[in-house]
Design a protein around this motif. Sequence first.
Motif, PDB file in Angstrom:
ATOM      1  N   GLY A 133     -19.612   2.454   1.876  1.00  0.00           N
ATOM      2  CA  GLY A 133     -18.800   1.267   1.659  1.00  0.00           C
ATOM      3  C   GLY A 133     -18.220   0.797   2.967  1.00  0.00           C
ATOM      4  O   GLY A 133     -18.910   0.768   3.994  1.00  0.00           O
ATOM      5  N   VAL A 134     -16.935   0.450   2.969  1.00  0.00           N
ATOM      6  CA  VAL A 134     -16.245   0.008   4.181  1.00  0.00           C
ATOM      7  C   VAL A 134     -15.561   1.219   4.812  1.00  0.00           C
ATOM      8  O   VAL A 134     -14.870   1.976   4.130  1.00  0.00           O
ATOM      9  CB  VAL A 134     -15.205  -1.078   3.845  1.00  0.00           C
ATOM     10  N   ARG A 135     -15.778   1.411   6.102  1.00  0.00           N
ATOM     11  CA  ARG A 135     -15.176   2.551   6.786  1.00  0.00           C
ATOM     12  C   ARG A 135     -13.650   2.468   6.693  1.00  0.00           C
ATOM     13  O   ARG A 135     -13.060   1.399   6.839  1.00  0.00           O
ATOM     14  CB  ARG A 135     -15.610   2.576   8.249  1.00  0.00           C
ATOM     15  N   PHE A 136     -13.019   3.611   6.471  1.00  0.00           N
ATOM     16  CA  PHE A 136     -11.565   3.650   6.309  1.00  0.00           C
ATOM     17  C   PHE A 136     -10.975   4.527   7.402  1.00  0.00           C
ATOM     18  O   PHE A 136     -11.269   5.722   7.497  1.00  0.00           O
ATOM     19  CB  PHE A 136     -11.204   4.197   4.923  1.00  0.00           C
ATOM     20  N   ILE A 137     -10.149   3.911   8.246  1.00  0.00           N
ATOM     21  CA  ILE A 137      -9.557   4.591   9.387  1.00  0.00           C
ATOM     22  C   ILE A 137      -8.173   5.111   9.000  1.00  0.00           C
ATOM     23  O   ILE A 137      -7.320   4.360   8.526  1.00  0.00           O
ATOM     24  CB  ILE A 137      -9.437   3.635  10.593  1.00  0.00           C
ATOM     25  N   THR A 138      -7.954   6.413   9.207  1.00  0.00           N
ATOM     26  CA  THR A 138      -6.652   7.026   8.984  1.00  0.00           C
ATOM     27  C   THR A 138      -6.148   7.611  10.300  1.00  0.00           C
ATOM     28  O   THR A 138      -6.826   7.531  11.335  1.00  0.00           O
ATOM     29  CB  THR A 138      -6.742   8.136   7.918  1.00  0.00           C
TER      30      THR A 138
END
Length: 263
Positions: A94-99
Amino acid sequence: MRNEHLNELEIPLPPLPEQRRIAAILDKADALRAKRREAIAKLDQLLQSVFLDMFGDPVTNPKGWAEVPVGSLAERITKGESPKWQGFEYCDDGVRFITSENVGRGRMIRKDKFIPSDFDDKICRSRLKSSDLLINLVGASIGRLSIMEDDLLPANINQAVATVTLDRTRISVDFVMAMLLTPSGQNRLLGGKVDAARANISLKNIRDLVLPLPPLPMQRRFEQLCGVIRHRRMELAYSGSKQDELLASLQQRAFSGQLSQAA
């Protein structure tokens, strides 16, 4: 495996001189990895040294640059949200999720995590853009900064990370990151908080943060140096991954008895 079976476990046992030869090979491979880590650390030290030489300490501002709040230099300062708070779950693609785990000290840490496009649409205000400045807002990694890399887009962020889209016709992202990574820059970013692990940075703190603003051509020269050092760091990281693969292969062969059979 139960303890009583350990006595029956068979392992390859080459002669002691061969064991020492294998240990020496593994030690050499590990030493190469240590030298790579040292080289990367020296590059970071070089960049900070050049920054201080060109611009001076960002808090005392010995060169007398005009000082401007970040809010007047940014096109956007915002943060994301937690998918679980909105009823969404992480997904395989999906859409990369930055934490905060992805935001290292001056570089991105590549740990893949993805969110559904529906959640990305819901928090579209925090979609990341090329060369956005990312700042960790809470926890043990508070104050770490990195620049968003193009090959990680499209991406979004959670509530523990702020994104700052700077007006690059007025200020260099590399300059700002290098400034905020200096000891005095970190102190200013954290507001002098002693227990950083339990502190937090608000978006207002970032907007109100005052930066010295040297001439843009001077910032651009520093930006070019950052590009050279970043390229060298990438080369070291790539060679390091190959060294890691080599060491893992040597260890596997050693413990399976194959290394002692090699010429």
